[in-house]
Design an enzyme around this catalytic site. Sequence first.
Site, mmCIF file in Angstrom:
data_model
loop_
_atom_site.group_PDB
_atom_site.id
_atom_site.type_symbol
_atom_site.label_atom_id
_atom_site.label_comp_id
_atom_site.label_asym_id
_atom_site.label_seq_id
_atom_site.Cartn_x
_atom_site.Cartn_y
_atom_site.Cartn_z
ATOM 1 N N LYS A 187 12.220 -17.053 56.581
ATOM 2 C CA LYS A 187 11.021 -18.114 56.013
ATOM 3 C C LYS A 187 9.864 -18.286 54.731
ATOM 4 O O LYS A 187 9.573 -17.493 54.516
ATOM 5 C CB LYS A 187 10.035 -18.190 56.804
ATOM 6 C CG LYS A 187 8.874 -19.894 57.417
ATOM 7 C CD LYS A 187 8.380 -19.553 56.470
ATOM 8 C CE LYS A 187 7.662 -18.686 55.775
ATOM 9 N NZ LYS A 187 5.951 -18.736 54.921
ATOM 10 N N GLU A 263 5.842 -5.238 54.625
ATOM 11 C CA GLU A 263 4.821 -4.461 53.292
ATOM 12 C C GLU A 263 3.746 -4.927 52.482
ATOM 13 O O GLU A 263 4.023 -5.771 52.611
ATOM 14 C CB GLU A 263 6.826 -4.970 51.972
ATOM 15 C CG GLU A 263 6.452 -4.494 50.655
ATOM 16 C CD GLU A 263 5.325 -4.379 49.948
ATOM 17 O OE1 GLU A 263 4.240 -5.034 49.838
ATOM 18 O OE2 GLU A 263 5.823 -5.437 49.431
ATOM 19 N N CYS A 297 1.872 -7.109 44.485
ATOM 20 C CA CYS A 297 1.265 -5.816 44.896
ATOM 21 C C CYS A 297 1.387 -4.308 44.838
ATOM 22 O O CYS A 297 0.342 -3.634 45.117
ATOM 23 C CB CYS A 297 2.013 -5.668 47.276
ATOM 24 S SG CYS A 297 3.758 -5.444 46.410
ATOM 25 N N GLU A 394 -7.766 -6.238 46.870
ATOM 26 C CA GLU A 394 -7.027 -6.239 46.429
ATOM 27 C C GLU A 394 -7.421 -7.816 44.743
ATOM 28 O O GLU A 394 -7.921 -8.757 45.305
ATOM 29 C CB GLU A 394 -5.958 -6.883 46.467
ATOM 30 C CG GLU A 394 -4.651 -6.694 46.321
ATOM 31 C CD GLU A 394 -2.639 -7.038 47.033
ATOM 32 O OE1 GLU A 394 -2.018 -6.378 46.578
ATOM 33 O OE2 GLU A 394 -3.889 -7.214 48.368
#
Length: 491
Positions: A187, A263, A297, A394
């Site tokens: 996906k 992750e 990330c 973040e």
Amino acid sequence: MMIVSSADERKLIDSIPVNLHIGGEWRPASGGKTFSVDDPSTGEHLVDVADADAADAAAALDAAVAAQDSWAATPPRERSDILRRAFDAVTARADEFALLMTLEMGKSLVESRGEVAYGAEFLRWFSEQAVRIDGRYTTAPDGKSRLVTVKKPVGPCLLITPWNFPLAMATRKIGPALAAGCTMVVKPASATPLTTLLFAQVLQEAGVPDGVVNVIPTSSAGSTTGPLIADSRLRKLSFTGSTPVGQTLLAQASDNVLRTSMELGGNAPFLVFADADVDAAVQGAVAAKLRNIGEACTSANRFYVHEDVADEFSRKLGEAFAAKRVGRGTEAGVDLGPLIDDDARHRVAALVDDAVSRGATVVVGGSVIDGPGYFFEPTVVTDVPADARVMSEEIFGPVAPIARFSTEGEAIELANSTPFGLIAYAYTTDHDRILRLPNRLETGMLGINSGVISNPAAPFGGVKQSGLGREGGYEGIEEYLETVYVNIALT
């Protein structure tokens, strides 16, 4: 750099499959729906892609389940050869993949070509690992039996990939799954499904049997993948994305006790000690912060610089950021493209505004760039207080917030003051400190005097709320293998 025209772009877009890939067939969504894929550098429509629903997802899992036994029984060398052919094909078509990623994600062509090379390496690495899956044979301590361990594929997998590295995040999951003998449903992110669809076509041409790799783009991830996670035939879930979504998926996966690889988010500290080579630290900071427009990330999120070198580092980093050219990624000389969408751009702006309102100083940048497209200036902010949002959230954008520290202990305490632990960076020439840091920093990965450390031959992953499991390296294929213990009694 290759030169592209609007005609080149249109020709490429028109050549990409835009339907679902299920059981070796390209088919429209069962409900006939599509969703739009747009160019973030212009905001313009690129193409409509088939929009999968729960029925399509079920069909994809049906295909994966039907193909699982035969794919698991395929000789390792044959699986290896298929992956190697896929590596060769992606490498040969690097210009196509690079341009496609630039169009749907926004990064410059230089960065896109770098991702093609990086992403393709997972195919080559795991083609080599496919023939190195082994177990062990030992004598029981009492001598009465022999202990044998056997590795076998975990079974059908659901692989959910993010939008920021459309090729590399697909190859990093699909490569080891294929090598291990697993079938899968993939996906891709709704913002960037085109690269995955092109890659699925390449895999089919490389000889991946029907039903082994199934791709279901969708604009409604939860309602499409939720039923798959609840299906007892699914045995593995691998996800790359935000921590909140990962937490939801882990809760869903617990019902069937699925094997999971997660992750998740990062909040990487970048430490510059007093003994560091400041020029090298600035170069590393540019790479760690501005790679992929800061939308990674692994991007350096918080810069902690020793008070003795903070002024020099901040000035030089500001000069380096100011020299970067922002623009559409297909244009010659462009270093940084747009953010993925307008929400992302305004969120980055809000983080900078919050820091300034708390006393931080903008060295360079700090503003939204007028459209079309979702651009933001490369930004350096100094004297950022600990309570500024930019130091705890973040960023996912080209913003470098800098704070000072006095001692190594203080730097480590600041670096660890987060629920995340994906990656950290440190610049120092003290060899004793280099040996101390891996044990003192709460992180799954550490770059010492290096601003880019991702490598297909190394295990990628984090600790704490940054995730579970590892991708890449020798460890990567283990995520797709079960260990079976056999006791053979002696007569």
